[in-house]
Design a protein around this motif. Sequence first.
Motif, PDB file in Angstrom:
ATOM      1  N   ASP A  99      11.409  -0.370   5.952  1.00  0.00           N
ATOM      2  CA  ASP A  99      11.235   0.912   6.623  1.00  0.00           C
ATOM      3  C   ASP A  99      11.280   2.102   5.666  1.00  0.00           C
ATOM      4  N   ARG A 100      11.306   1.842   4.383  1.00  0.00           N
ATOM      5  CA  ARG A 100      11.355   2.931   3.400  1.00  0.00           C
ATOM      6  C   ARG A 100      10.152   2.861   2.467  1.00  0.00           C
ATOM      7  N   THR A 101       9.805   4.005   1.922  1.00  0.00           N
ATOM      8  CA  THR A 101       8.755   4.071   0.909  1.00  0.00           C
ATOM      9  C   THR A 101       9.370   3.634  -0.417  1.00  0.00           C
ATOM     10  N   ILE A 102       8.672   2.797  -1.138  1.00  0.00           N
ATOM     11  CA  ILE A 102       9.204   2.212  -2.373  1.00  0.00           C
ATOM     12  C   ILE A 102       8.529   2.813  -3.597  1.00  0.00           C
ATOM     13  N   ILE A 103       9.357   3.104  -4.594  1.00  0.00           N
ATOM     14  CA  ILE A 103       8.873   3.432  -5.940  1.00  0.00           C
ATOM     15  C   ILE A 103       9.489   2.391  -6.862  1.00  0.00           C
ATOM     16  N   THR A 104       8.655   1.646  -7.541  1.00  0.00           N
ATOM     17  CA  THR A 104       9.171   0.683  -8.515  1.00  0.00           C
ATOM     18  C   THR A 104       9.329   1.395  -9.847  1.00  0.00           C
ATOM     19  N   VAL A 105      10.322   0.955 -10.629  1.00  0.00           N
ATOM     20  CA  VAL A 105      10.697   1.667 -11.841  1.00  0.00           C
ATOM     21  C   VAL A 105      10.831   0.715 -13.022  1.00  0.00           C
ATOM     22  N   SER A 106      10.327   1.162 -14.171  1.00  0.00           N
ATOM     23  CA  SER A 106      10.598   0.513 -15.460  1.00  0.00           C
ATOM     24  C   SER A 106      10.603   1.629 -16.504  1.00  0.00           C
ATOM     25  N   ASN A 107      10.619   1.283 -17.766  1.00  0.00           N
ATOM     26  CA  ASN A 107      10.710   2.325 -18.798  1.00  0.00           C
ATOM     27  C   ASN A 107       9.459   3.191 -18.874  1.00  0.00           C
ATOM     28  N   HIS A 108       8.282   2.549 -18.945  1.00  0.00           N
ATOM     29  CA  HIS A 108       7.019   3.290 -19.032  1.00  0.00           C
ATOM     30  C   HIS A 108       6.036   2.846 -17.954  1.00  0.00           C
ATOM     31  N   ALA A 109       6.530   2.227 -16.899  1.00  0.00           N
ATOM     32  CA  ALA A 109       5.785   1.831 -15.703  1.00  0.00           C
ATOM     33  C   ALA A 109       4.955   0.556 -15.856  1.00  0.00           C
ATOM     34  N   GLY A 110       5.018  -0.143 -16.968  1.00  0.00           N
ATOM     35  CA  GLY A 110       4.275  -1.395 -17.107  1.00  0.00           C
ATOM     36  C   GLY A 110       4.741  -2.449 -16.115  1.00  0.00           C
ATOM     37  N   ARG A 111       6.018  -2.795 -16.170  1.00  0.00           N
ATOM     38  CA  ARG A 111       6.593  -3.743 -15.213  1.00  0.00           C
ATOM     39  C   ARG A 111       6.562  -3.166 -13.802  1.00  0.00           C
ATOM     40  N   ALA A 112       6.779  -1.874 -13.705  1.00  0.00           N
ATOM     41  CA  ALA A 112       6.813  -1.234 -12.391  1.00  0.00           C
ATOM     42  C   ALA A 112       5.466  -1.347 -11.677  1.00  0.00           C
ATOM     43  N   LEU A 113       4.375  -1.223 -12.398  1.00  0.00           N
ATOM     44  CA  LEU A 113       3.053  -1.359 -11.780  1.00  0.00           C
ATOM     45  C   LEU A 113       2.840  -2.770 -11.253  1.00  0.00           C
ATOM     46  N   ARG A 114       3.246  -3.767 -12.026  1.00  0.00           N
ATOM     47  CA  ARG A 114       3.131  -5.161 -11.557  1.00  0.00           C
ATOM     48  C   ARG A 114       3.989  -5.370 -10.305  1.00  0.00           C
ATOM     49  N   GLY A 115       5.210  -4.862 -10.348  1.00  0.00           N
ATOM     50  CA  GLY A 115       6.108  -4.992  -9.205  1.00  0.00           C
ATOM     51  C   GLY A 115       5.581  -4.268  -7.976  1.00  0.00           C
ATOM     52  N   ALA A 116       5.021  -3.087  -8.166  1.00  0.00           N
ATOM     53  CA  ALA A 116       4.456  -2.326  -7.046  1.00  0.00           C
ATOM     54  C   ALA A 116       3.327  -3.109  -6.386  1.00  0.00           C
ATOM     55  N   ASP A 117       2.484  -3.726  -7.182  1.00  0.00           N
ATOM     56  CA  ASP A 117       1.377  -4.511  -6.630  1.00  0.00           C
ATOM     57  C   ASP A 117       1.885  -5.736  -5.872  1.00  0.00           C
ATOM     58  N   ILE A 118       2.913  -6.383  -6.409  1.00  0.00           N
ATOM     59  CA  ILE A 118       3.500  -7.546  -5.721  1.00  0.00           C
ATOM     60  C   ILE A 118       4.017  -7.131  -4.350  1.00  0.00           C
ATOM     61  N   LEU A 119       4.772  -6.024  -4.317  1.00  0.00           N
ATOM     62  CA  LEU A 119       5.354  -5.563  -3.053  1.00  0.00           C
ATOM     63  C   LEU A 119       4.281  -5.093  -2.069  1.00  0.00           C
ATOM     64  N   ALA A 120       3.279  -4.392  -2.554  1.00  0.00           N
ATOM     65  CA  ALA A 120       2.195  -3.935  -1.680  1.00  0.00           C
ATOM     66  C   ALA A 120       1.463  -5.143  -1.080  1.00  0.00           C
ATOM     67  N   ASP A 121       1.237  -6.164  -1.884  1.00  0.00           N
ATOM     68  CA  ASP A 121       0.577  -7.384  -1.395  1.00  0.00           C
ATOM     69  C   ASP A 121       1.416  -8.104  -0.340  1.00  0.00           C
ATOM     70  N   LYS A 122       2.737  -7.892  -0.359  1.00  0.00           N
ATOM     71  CA  LYS A 122       3.637  -8.531   0.612  1.00  0.00           C
ATOM     72  C   LYS A 122       3.870  -7.643   1.844  1.00  0.00           C
ATOM     73  N   GLY A 123       3.162  -6.524   1.931  1.00  0.00           N
ATOM     74  CA  GLY A 123       3.252  -5.686   3.123  1.00  0.00           C
ATOM     75  C   GLY A 123       4.240  -4.543   3.064  1.00  0.00           C
TER      76      GLY A 123
END
Length: 152
Positions: A99-123
Amino acid sequence: MKSIAKLLSLVFVFVAPLSFTHLAFAQTEAAKPAPAVKYEAKSPKLNRAQIDKLLAKPEQLIFIDLRRPDELTKIGGFPVYLSIQLADLGKSLAFIPKDRTIITVSNHAGRALRGADILADKGFKVAGAAGVQDYEAEGGTLSKIVAPAPKS
């Protein structure tokens, strides 16, 4: 006949090393690893202004920090976050609020971008990815995490 044999041996002496050189070059080229494919993220990388706008409604937001604990304590991060390393993200989906908007975080967003895509793909509702060091370089303030003193 003798002259043909001499001629063939001369040809072999000069041509054979070239063949082996070509063969060695071909083997060397084949042994080189394929160039790394750059990850193309579907989720956006957020800048400081976008993050600060989302922070205006903290009750609707959750940061998922995908860094190692030592990176959190050394560099700092956002004040409230859920710490899950990228390798464990798939196993931790049940703990992430939908029920919350998610921002994934890493040092320069490399891992965060991968994580964001994983979570978006899971709904999950994902705003994007953030790099804490990029956020800080743009003038944002990070919270420094201080490890508790060891008990004596």
